[in-house]
Design a protein around this motif. Structure first.
Motif, mmCIF file in Angstrom:
data_model
loop_
_atom_site.group_PDB
_atom_site.id
_atom_site.type_symbol
_atom_site.label_atom_id
_atom_site.label_comp_id
_atom_site.label_asym_id
_atom_site.label_seq_id
_atom_site.Cartn_x
_atom_site.Cartn_y
_atom_site.Cartn_z
ATOM 1 N N THR A 63 89.048 61.436 69.341
ATOM 2 C CA THR A 63 87.781 60.779 69.677
ATOM 3 C C THR A 63 87.352 59.776 68.619
ATOM 4 O O THR A 63 86.366 59.058 68.814
ATOM 5 C CB THR A 63 86.662 61.831 69.820
ATOM 6 N N ASP A 64 88.063 59.721 67.507
ATOM 7 C CA ASP A 64 87.655 58.846 66.405
ATOM 8 C C ASP A 64 88.649 57.714 66.192
ATOM 9 O O ASP A 64 88.708 57.124 65.117
ATOM 10 C CB ASP A 64 87.522 59.655 65.112
ATOM 11 N N SER A 65 89.440 57.398 67.227
ATOM 12 C CA SER A 65 90.493 56.404 67.083
ATOM 13 C C SER A 65 89.937 54.980 67.086
ATOM 14 O O SER A 65 88.892 54.697 67.671
ATOM 15 C CB SER A 65 91.516 56.546 68.211
ATOM 16 N N LEU A 66 90.685 54.088 66.457
ATOM 17 C CA LEU A 66 90.378 52.670 66.525
ATOM 18 C C LEU A 66 90.866 52.152 67.871
ATOM 19 O O LEU A 66 92.011 52.367 68.249
ATOM 20 C CB LEU A 66 91.087 51.927 65.383
ATOM 21 N N MET A 67 90.006 51.457 68.620
ATOM 22 C CA MET A 67 90.330 51.027 69.975
ATOM 23 C C MET A 67 90.736 49.557 70.008
ATOM 24 O O MET A 67 90.263 48.737 69.224
ATOM 25 C CB MET A 67 89.139 51.253 70.906
ATOM 26 N N LEU A 68 91.628 49.238 70.940
ATOM 27 C CA LEU A 68 92.019 47.857 71.204
ATOM 28 C C LEU A 68 92.251 47.745 72.710
ATOM 29 O O LEU A 68 93.300 48.126 73.221
ATOM 30 C CB LEU A 68 93.285 47.477 70.434
ATOM 31 N N GLY A 69 91.242 47.269 73.423
ATOM 32 C CA GLY A 69 91.347 47.190 74.866
ATOM 33 C C GLY A 69 91.293 48.570 75.497
ATOM 34 O O GLY A 69 90.440 49.391 75.160
ATOM 35 N N VAL A 70 92.231 48.835 76.408
ATOM 36 C CA VAL A 70 92.216 50.079 77.175
ATOM 37 C C VAL A 70 92.862 51.244 76.429
ATOM 38 O O VAL A 70 92.748 52.396 76.853
ATOM 39 C CB VAL A 70 92.933 49.898 78.529
ATOM 40 N N MET A 71 93.540 50.954 75.330
ATOM 41 C CA MET A 71 94.203 52.020 74.571
ATOM 42 C C MET A 71 93.808 51.938 73.109
ATOM 43 O O MET A 71 93.265 50.942 72.633
ATOM 44 C CB MET A 71 95.735 51.928 74.691
ATOM 45 N N ARG A 72 94.117 52.999 72.407
ATOM 46 C CA ARG A 72 93.870 53.047 70.986
ATOM 47 C C ARG A 72 94.896 52.190 70.240
ATOM 48 O O ARG A 72 96.038 52.054 70.687
ATOM 49 C CB ARG A 72 93.913 54.496 70.510
ATOM 50 N N VAL A 73 94.477 51.657 69.083
ATOM 51 C CA VAL A 73 95.363 50.802 68.298
ATOM 52 C C VAL A 73 96.672 51.521 67.978
ATOM 53 O O VAL A 73 97.760 50.958 68.119
ATOM 54 C CB VAL A 73 94.670 50.366 66.988
ATOM 55 N N SER A 74 96.567 52.768 67.554
ATOM 56 C CA SER A 74 97.758 53.512 67.185
ATOM 57 C C SER A 74 98.670 53.794 68.375
ATOM 58 O O SER A 74 99.877 53.954 68.223
ATOM 59 C CB SER A 74 97.374 54.830 66.498
ATOM 60 N N GLN A 75 98.103 53.864 69.568
ATOM 61 C CA GLN A 75 98.934 54.041 70.756
ATOM 62 C C GLN A 75 99.734 52.778 71.051
ATOM 63 O O GLN A 75 100.927 52.847 71.382
ATOM 64 C CB GLN A 75 98.070 54.425 71.956
ATOM 65 N N TRP A 76 99.085 51.619 70.952
ATOM 66 C CA TRP A 76 99.815 50.364 71.134
ATOM 67 C C TRP A 76 100.952 50.257 70.129
ATOM 68 O O TRP A 76 102.086 49.923 70.487
ATOM 69 C CB TRP A 76 98.866 49.174 70.949
ATOM 70 N N SER B 262 96.729 48.973 51.795
ATOM 71 C CA SER B 262 97.030 48.495 53.146
ATOM 72 C C SER B 262 96.497 49.451 54.208
ATOM 73 O O SER B 262 96.066 49.021 55.279
ATOM 74 C CB SER B 262 98.538 48.298 53.328
ATOM 75 N N ALA B 263 96.502 50.761 53.891
ATOM 76 C CA ALA B 263 95.951 51.742 54.829
ATOM 77 C C ALA B 263 94.458 51.528 55.013
ATOM 78 O O ALA B 263 93.935 51.635 56.136
ATOM 79 C CB ALA B 263 96.221 53.160 54.328
ATOM 80 N N ARG B 264 93.777 51.217 53.924
ATOM 81 C CA ARG B 264 92.328 50.984 54.014
ATOM 82 C C ARG B 264 92.024 49.652 54.705
ATOM 83 O O ARG B 264 91.108 49.564 55.532
ATOM 84 C CB ARG B 264 91.713 51.004 52.610
ATOM 85 N N ILE B 265 92.803 48.627 54.371
ATOM 86 C CA ILE B 265 92.599 47.324 55.005
ATOM 87 C C ILE B 265 92.777 47.426 56.513
ATOM 88 O O ILE B 265 91.979 46.887 57.295
ATOM 89 C CB ILE B 265 93.573 46.279 54.414
ATOM 90 N N TYR B 266 93.830 48.119 56.923
ATOM 91 C CA TYR B 266 94.113 48.322 58.345
ATOM 92 C C TYR B 266 92.911 48.957 59.038
ATOM 93 O O TYR B 266 92.474 48.507 60.103
ATOM 94 C CB TYR B 266 95.349 49.213 58.460
ATOM 95 N N TYR B 267 92.375 49.993 58.412
ATOM 96 C CA TYR B 267 91.246 50.709 59.007
ATOM 97 C C TYR B 267 90.001 49.826 59.063
ATOM 98 O O TYR B 267 89.320 49.755 60.098
ATOM 99 C CB TYR B 267 90.952 51.972 58.198
ATOM 100 N N VAL B 268 89.708 49.148 57.959
ATOM 101 C CA VAL B 268 88.503 48.320 57.888
ATOM 102 C C VAL B 268 88.574 47.166 58.880
ATOM 103 O O VAL B 268 87.568 46.823 59.529
ATOM 104 C CB VAL B 268 88.291 47.796 56.454
ATOM 105 N N VAL B 269 89.744 46.558 59.021
ATOM 106 C CA VAL B 269 89.902 45.428 59.947
ATOM 107 C C VAL B 269 89.537 45.838 61.373
ATOM 108 O O VAL B 269 88.814 45.114 62.076
ATOM 109 C CB VAL B 269 91.348 44.889 59.895
ATOM 110 N N PHE B 270 90.015 47.012 61.795
ATOM 111 C CA PHE B 270 89.754 47.444 63.169
ATOM 112 C C PHE B 270 88.393 48.124 63.337
ATOM 113 O O PHE B 270 88.012 48.477 64.452
ATOM 114 C CB PHE B 270 90.877 48.359 63.653
ATOM 115 N N GLU B 271 87.670 48.283 62.223
ATOM 116 C CA GLU B 271 86.294 48.791 62.287
ATOM 117 C C GLU B 271 85.334 47.781 61.668
ATOM 118 O O GLU B 271 84.307 48.141 61.107
ATOM 119 C CB GLU B 271 86.198 50.134 61.536
ATOM 120 N N TRP B 272 85.692 46.495 61.798
ATOM 121 C CA TRP B 272 84.941 45.461 61.110
ATOM 122 C C TRP B 272 83.503 45.348 61.601
ATOM 123 O O TRP B 272 82.611 44.953 60.843
ATOM 124 C CB TRP B 272 85.651 44.116 61.236
#
Length: 278
Positions: free
Chosen positions: A229-242, A66-76
């Protein structure tokens, strides 16, 4: 002191064609320590050693997947063009929030089948999880990943960091913020706080050690993630911040609502007793 040495080798040793990475060794060490502490605490709360081990056997593979899927989905955008790299977790690229989501799903299913309180199990393992997260960040250190913005040698030296950390933060001639270290210290601090508080009589209802872990971790992760600097982004914030904001607010609200609506819920220190719980 010489800070211009070559970076630490992420490969610990080789067995023929097989390379054993420090990342894997550090993660494995963190898991072993976490399980040992969970077993010890579980016995005090009425959860058997075998239940902890069996849960680990189910949770570990699902958490990694699930950790890998999460990462791959947001870096698709990248992995859709490099499908052969989607499974290469030894190169980094697993998301801790993805691992936690997978683990919680497994805990729910496992505990219901074994007739163990889900909340009690989460309370037992929560402090050990945040400890393992703190240790695991040193795997990122060895891989020179999960770092922050560009900085200067003088800034890092001003933090009074050991030379080997400053040197490892020199990536291709540029120094970076050691955000891996910031999060490691935050996580280990949370571990100490939870250990000091969870055995205080009349403090935690069942489930509230886990909620405290979520509140502590998500609060710190929000700010530290903003430095990376290597975070997965979603709009104006990083995915992990949301996700940190959502978890922080949800944990606080859920904790207080349970206290208000279900005042008869057992205390954490009651252990595995057949009492009212929701």
């Amino acid at each position: 002191m010489n800070y211009l040495l070559s970076a630490l080798d992420p490969v610990a040793f080789s067995l023929g064609p097989l390379e054993v990475h420090w990342y894997g060794i550090i993660i494995a060490t963190a898991v072993v320590l976490a399980v040992a502490l969970a077993v010890n605490e579980g016995k005090k709360r009425g959860i058997s050693e075998n239940d902890i081990y069996d849960l680990l056997l189910w949770a570990m593979p699902f958490s990694i997947i699930s950790a890998r899927i999460y990462y791959v989905v947001f870096e698709w955008n990248y992995y859709s063009q490099h499908l052969n790299e989607t499974y290469r977790i030894w190169d980094g690229g697993i998301a801790i929030y993805g691992a936690l989501i997978g683990a919680i799903i497994v805990v729910n299913i496992f505990c219901k089948r074994r007739q163990i309180s889900v909340w009690l199990m989460l309370d037992v393992i929560a402090p050990t999880v945040i400890m393992a997260q703190g240790i695991g960040r040193w795997g990122n250190f060895m891989n020179q990943e999960a770092h922050g913005q560009k900085t200067t040698f003088s800034f890092l030296q001003g933090l009074h960091l050991p030379g080997f950390i400053i040197n490892q933060m020199n990536i291709n001639g540029t120094y970076y913020q050691p955000t891996f270290l910031y999060e490691s210290l935050w996580d280990l601090g949370g571990f100490v706080v939870l250990l000091l508080l969870r055995h205080r009589k009349g403090l935690f209802k069942r489930g509230e050690v886990f909620f405290s872990y979520v509140i502590w971790y998500s609060f710190g992760r929000f700010f530290i993630e903003g430095m990376r600097t290597d975070s997965l982004m979603l709009g104006v914030m990083r995915v992990s911040q949301w996700l940190s904001v959502i978890l922080f607010v949800a944990a606080i609200v859920w904790l207080f609502l349970r206290r208000y609506w279900k005042p008869l819920n057992p205390w954490y220190l009651d252990g595995k007793e057949d009492r009212y719980e929701k």
